[in-house]
Design a protein around this motif. Structure first.
Motif, PDB file in Angstrom:
ATOM      1  N   GLY A 289       0.763  -1.247   0.013  1.00 53.06           N
ATOM      2  CA  GLY A 289       0.024  -0.035   0.121  1.00 53.06           C
ATOM      3  C   GLY A 289       0.830   1.266   0.008  1.00 53.06           C
ATOM      4  N   LEU A 290       1.364   1.736  -1.274  1.00 50.90           N
ATOM      5  CA  LEU A 290       2.160   3.040  -1.344  1.00 50.90           C
ATOM      6  C   LEU A 290       1.339   3.984  -1.062  1.00 50.90           C
ATOM      7  CD1 LEU A 290       4.340   1.947  -4.219  1.00 50.90           C
ATOM      8  CD2 LEU A 290       4.639   1.366  -1.859  1.00 50.90           C
ATOM      9  N   GLU A 291       0.053   4.246  -1.580  1.00 52.46           N
ATOM     10  CA  GLU A 291      -1.145   5.089  -1.176  1.00 52.46           C
ATOM     11  C   GLU A 291      -0.856   6.459  -1.938  1.00 52.46           C
ATOM     12  OE1 GLU A 291      -2.908   3.352   0.147  1.00 52.46           O
ATOM     13  OE2 GLU A 291      -2.176   2.293   1.917  1.00 52.46           O
ATOM     14  N   SER A 292       0.601   6.942  -2.022  1.00 54.75           N
ATOM     15  CA  SER A 292       0.586   8.207  -2.790  1.00 54.75           C
ATOM     16  C   SER A 292       1.878   8.620  -2.894  1.00 54.75           C
ATOM     17  CB  SER A 292      -0.067   9.533  -1.952  1.00 54.75           C
ATOM     18  OG  SER A 292       0.149  10.574  -2.628  1.00 54.75           O
ATOM     19  N   ILE A 293       2.515   9.373  -3.857  1.00 55.47           N
ATOM     20  CA  ILE A 293       3.856  10.099  -4.000  1.00 55.47           C
ATOM     21  C   ILE A 293       3.825  11.298  -3.646  1.00 55.47           C
ATOM     22  CG2 ILE A 293       4.436   8.182  -5.983  1.00 55.47           C
ATOM     23  CD1 ILE A 293       4.146  10.773  -7.864  1.00 55.47           C
ATOM     24  N   LYS A 294       2.745  11.989  -2.969  1.00 58.13           N
ATOM     25  CA  LYS A 294       2.862  13.412  -2.746  1.00 58.13           C
ATOM     26  C   LYS A 294       3.086  13.430  -0.968  1.00 58.13           C
ATOM     27  CE  LYS A 294      -0.465  17.277  -3.016  1.00 58.13           C
ATOM     28  NZ  LYS A 294      -1.687  17.659  -3.442  1.00 58.13           N
ATOM     29  N   ALA A 300      -0.898  13.053   5.383  1.00 56.51           N
ATOM     30  CA  ALA A 300      -2.350  13.037   5.897  1.00 56.51           C
ATOM     31  C   ALA A 300      -2.588  11.631   6.148  1.00 56.51           C
ATOM     32  CB  ALA A 300      -3.235  13.610   4.699  1.00 56.51           C
ATOM     33  N   TYR A 301      -2.031  10.692   5.714  1.00 58.70           N
ATOM     34  CA  TYR A 301      -2.301   9.162   5.791  1.00 58.70           C
ATOM     35  C   TYR A 301      -1.379   8.799   7.221  1.00 58.70           C
ATOM     36  CZ  TYR A 301      -4.996   9.015   1.586  1.00 58.70           C
ATOM     37  OH  TYR A 301      -6.017   9.437   0.602  1.00 58.70           O
ATOM     38  N   ASN A 302      -0.627   9.427   7.830  1.00 57.12           N
ATOM     39  CA  ASN A 302       0.328   9.137   8.694  1.00 57.12           C
ATOM     40  C   ASN A 302       1.398   8.379   8.447  1.00 57.12           C
ATOM     41  OD1 ASN A 302      -1.169  10.526  10.809  1.00 57.12           O
ATOM     42  ND2 ASN A 302      -2.628   9.008  11.072  1.00 57.12           N
ATOM     43  N   LYS A 303       1.757   8.548   7.015  1.00 57.58           N
ATOM     44  CA  LYS A 303       2.998   7.734   6.311  1.00 57.58           C
ATOM     45  C   LYS A 303       4.057   8.654   6.219  1.00 57.58           C
ATOM     46  CE  LYS A 303       0.512   3.760   4.749  1.00 57.58           C
ATOM     47  NZ  LYS A 303       0.398   2.789   3.784  1.00 57.58           N
ATOM     48  N   GLY A 304       3.659   9.846   6.189  1.00 61.91           N
ATOM     49  CA  GLY A 304       4.830  10.929   5.736  1.00 61.91           C
ATOM     50  C   GLY A 304       6.225  10.878   6.316  1.00 61.91           C
ATOM     51  N   HIS A 305       5.965  10.392   7.798  1.00 61.02           N
ATOM     52  CA  HIS A 305       7.457  10.510   8.485  1.00 61.02           C
ATOM     53  C   HIS A 305       8.385   9.171   8.217  1.00 61.02           C
ATOM     54  CE1 HIS A 305       4.560   7.745  10.443  1.00 61.02           C
ATOM     55  NE2 HIS A 305       5.655   7.409  11.109  1.00 61.02           N
ATOM     56  N   ASN A 325       8.955  -8.671  -7.522  1.00 66.36           N
ATOM     57  CA  ASN A 325       8.162  -7.639  -8.129  1.00 66.36           C
ATOM     58  C   ASN A 325       7.426  -6.839  -6.790  1.00 66.36           C
ATOM     59  OD1 ASN A 325       8.023  -8.047 -11.228  1.00 66.36           O
ATOM     60  ND2 ASN A 325       7.445  -9.744 -10.592  1.00 66.36           N
ATOM     61  N   ILE A 326       7.312  -5.538  -6.933  1.00 65.78           N
ATOM     62  CA  ILE A 326       6.576  -4.983  -5.968  1.00 65.78           C
ATOM     63  C   ILE A 326       5.147  -4.351  -6.849  1.00 65.78           C
ATOM     64  CG2 ILE A 326       6.469  -3.016  -4.414  1.00 65.78           C
ATOM     65  CD1 ILE A 326       8.251  -5.044  -3.913  1.00 65.78           C
ATOM     66  N   GLN A 327       3.953  -4.670  -6.452  1.00 63.16           N
ATOM     67  CA  GLN A 327       2.623  -4.338  -6.885  1.00 63.16           C
ATOM     68  C   GLN A 327       2.414  -3.195  -6.271  1.00 63.16           C
ATOM     69  OE1 GLN A 327      -0.741  -6.781  -6.475  1.00 63.16           O
ATOM     70  NE2 GLN A 327      -1.668  -5.854  -8.472  1.00 63.16           N
ATOM     71  N   GLY A 328       2.157  -1.846  -6.567  1.00 64.10           N
ATOM     72  CA  GLY A 328       1.932  -0.784  -5.748  1.00 64.10           C
ATOM     73  C   GLY A 328       0.415  -0.249  -5.606  1.00 64.10           C
ATOM     74  N   ASN A 329      -0.151  -0.168  -4.574  1.00 61.98           N
ATOM     75  CA  ASN A 329      -1.626   0.269  -4.410  1.00 61.98           C
ATOM     76  C   ASN A 329      -1.626   1.775  -4.155  1.00 61.98           C
ATOM     77  OD1 ASN A 329      -4.610  -1.141  -3.860  1.00 61.98           O
ATOM     78  ND2 ASN A 329      -4.227   0.614  -2.530  1.00 61.98           N
ATOM     79  N   PHE A 330      -2.409   2.474  -5.003  1.00 62.71           N
ATOM     80  CA  PHE A 330      -2.427   4.056  -4.947  1.00 62.71           C
ATOM     81  C   PHE A 330      -3.915   4.537  -4.589  1.00 62.71           C
ATOM     82  CE2 PHE A 330       1.212   2.902  -7.390  1.00 62.71           C
ATOM     83  CZ  PHE A 330       2.494   3.645  -6.801  1.00 62.71           C
ATOM     84  N   LEU A 331      -3.895   5.304  -3.690  1.00 60.51           N
ATOM     85  CA  LEU A 331      -5.170   5.915  -3.107  1.00 60.51           C
ATOM     86  C   LEU A 331      -5.320   7.362  -3.592  1.00 60.51           C
ATOM     87  CD1 LEU A 331      -7.516   4.912  -1.419  1.00 60.51           C
ATOM     88  CD2 LEU A 331      -6.343   5.684   0.506  1.00 60.51           C
ATOM     89  N   MET A 332      -6.392   7.578  -4.171  1.00 59.63           N
ATOM     90  CA  MET A 332      -6.753   9.147  -4.636  1.00 59.63           C
ATOM     91  C   MET A 332      -8.281   9.739  -3.748  1.00 59.63           C
ATOM     92  SD  MET A 332      -5.892   8.020  -8.343  1.00 59.63           S
ATOM     93  CE  MET A 332      -4.537   6.989  -8.184  1.00 59.63           C
ATOM     94  N   ASN A 333      -7.727  10.856  -3.332  1.00 55.68           N
ATOM     95  CA  ASN A 333      -8.997  11.419  -2.694  1.00 55.68           C
ATOM     96  C   ASN A 333      -9.085  12.908  -3.064  1.00 55.68           C
ATOM     97  OD1 ASN A 333     -10.328  12.923  -0.586  1.00 55.68           O
ATOM     98  ND2 ASN A 333      -9.042  11.906   1.259  1.00 55.68           N
ATOM     99  N   PRO A 334     -10.288  13.268  -3.380  1.00 50.64           N
ATOM    100  CA  PRO A 334     -10.661  14.459  -4.121  1.00 50.64           C
ATOM    101  C   PRO A 334     -10.079  15.647  -3.260  1.00 50.64           C
ATOM    102  CG  PRO A 334     -12.786  13.436  -3.608  1.00 50.64           C
ATOM    103  CD  PRO A 334     -11.371  12.482  -3.445  1.00 50.64           C
TER     104      PRO A 334
END
Length: 468
Positions: A289-294, A300-305, A325-334
């Motif tokens: 669960g990579l969630e985002s590259i931003k 905001a997802y408590n992963k930035g640290h 192989n790494i399968q990345g899962n990315f989450l988008m929030n408007p």
């Protein structure tokens, strides 16, 4: 009162169904059978006759057949279809029991469509249900909290599953489900596990796991197929609660002589020795669960640290070089992701040749803390459960028109499964056959979804022009 032993109960004819939601994923990345139903079939005393139907494989349903009990399990996106099936069987005079994730957290809603519902794990209550059915005394609710806690993992009876399901033997491009552990000690807001399976972490006994692997090979693996080893999909909620336990699990899997895929926190993949153990044990790929590259989104997802786009790139490259192989899962929030952010993510996925990337729109599923938080704040705008497939926007969006946001995500998602991107990923990544086969299945499914979305809503790429 005298209690019959489970094996002495009157024989029953039981149908167990895994429904497919109308917008459910029909890709190749699915296990051969639903593990919840596999547990029930494995727990059912031998005198009972079982039939397993899985709509994800388009198994037909005969509503006129004679059954003493019809059991249906359901996730949220399958709930509407589960209710349709249940209502039809009840109209035909059959007893219906509903269970699973969605039913456990929407018991009042589900009770309208069933003679009985199961709340929570069924491991320690299933034989009681069958005793009550045989005695003509099926109760309206069976709550796991009223039974002893589930402290051990139910071994899966692969021989029986092979006998009662409609699945045949497969080669190494299709996955056989298994689990090493159940439960998770953590309490992530977007995850339903702590409130369903619970926080008690349970592990398979090594000798029992090996017996199940050998049985699964015997009954479900076609040895003369395109792979010399079977592919197992580990359905654990969290295999890696700490490095010591993870290594113990990987050492055990190595002895089983299989290939496998698993969901794992990306932070474990920073350790070269863990990556080596994954590869040596036979891991095809890790879903992370990579969630985002931003960076602000990760925070905001408590992963930035602990995470960043640069770190992700290095981990993916190091794992690729190691044969993983790494399968990345990315989450988008408007609320926090712009169209430009989505475009940047597409560039990141392309540049890093990420294996089978998954794009999802943030979705608060019933039973999660996120759902309760969004519900209490009035931010949930749609509870049509068919739309809870992580490709529909069901929460409030102040920045974008909901349809356009969904279209942007779906079109971007489909775009990264173009022939060009599939060819590049297959070329750069290890395990090329599974990469190609699964990518093609994703491509076909996404293109079909995109075409239907455009047709249904009269929408076109031109409508996205100029939106940032």
């Amino acid at each position: 009162m005298y209690m019959l032993k489970p094996e002495a109960t009157r024989p029953l004819k039981i149908l167990l169904i895994s429904p497919q939601g109308k917008m459910d994923d029909d890709s190749n990345q699915k296990p051969l059978f639903h593990m919840a139903l596999a547990v029930l079939a494995s727990l059912t005393p031998p005198q009972h006759e079982i039939e397993l139907i899985d709509e994800h494989f388009h198994d037909p349903i005969n509503y006129d057949a004679k059954y003493d009990l019809v059991g249906i399990t359901s996730r949220t996106l399958e709930a509407t279809r589960a209710y349709e099936i249940a209502d039809t069987f009840r109209a035909h005079g059959k007893k219906v029991i509903l269970g699973g994730l969605h039913i456990s957290f929407n018991s009042e809603e589900a009770a309208k469509h069933a003679d009985s519902i199961v709340v929570g794990e069924a491991d320690n209550l299933w034989t009681t249900v069958l005793d009550d059915v045989a005695a003509g005394n099926l109760k309206p609710v069976y709550n796991s909290k009223d039974f002893p806690p589930v402290k051990e993992i139910t071994p899966i009876d692969y021989a029986r599953i092979a006998k009662v399901s409609r699945r045949g033997k497969v080669d190494g491009t299709k996955s056989i489900p298994i689990y090493l552990t159940r439960g998770c000690p953590f309490n992530c807001s977007f995850c339903v596990t702590p409130n369903f399976t619970g926080k008690q972490y349970r592990s398979q006994k090594p000798e029992l796991l090996k017996q199940q692997v050998e049985a699964a090979k015997k009954y479900f693996f076609r040895e003369n197929g395109r792979s010399s080893k079977p592919w197992f999909m580990l359905t654990d909620e969290n295999l890696g609660i700490n490095k010591k336990k993870l290594w113990e699990s990987l050492d055990l899997l190595k002895e089983c002589n299989i290939t496998f895929s698993v969901f794992l926190s990306v932070n474990f993949l920073e350790d070269p020795e863990t990556v080596k153990k994954l590869v040596d044990a036979g891991c095809n790929f890790v879903l992370a669960g990579l969630e985002s590259i931003k960076q602000s989104t990760l925070e905001a997802y408590n992963k930035g640290h602990v995470n960043s786009a640069e770190k992700y790139s290095k981990i993916i490259d190091d794992c690729r070089k190691a044969g993983l192989n790494i399968q990345g899962n990315f989450l988008m929030n408007p609320a926090i992701d712009t169209f430009e952010d989505i475009d940047e993510l597409v560039g990141f996925v392309t540049k890093n040749h990420i294996f089978m990337p998954i794009f999802q729109i943030i979705t608060p599923y019933p039973g999660t803390q996120m759902y309760w938080d969004y519900k209490n704040k009035g931010l949930i705008t749609d509870e049509d459960w068919e739309k809870y497939n992580a490709l529909h926007l069901v929460i409030k969006s102040d920045r974008y028109d909901p349809l356009l946001f969904q279209y942007k995500v779906l079109k971007s998602y489909t775009g990264i499964y173009s022939w060009r991107h599939i060819a590049a990923r297959t070329w750069y990544n290890p395990k090329k056959l599974i990469n190609l086969v699964t990518s093609l299945a994703f491509r076909n499914h996404l293109r079909s979804q995109l075409a239907e979305f455009e047709r249904q809503h009269g929408i076109s790429p031109k409508m996205l022009e100029g939106i940032k």
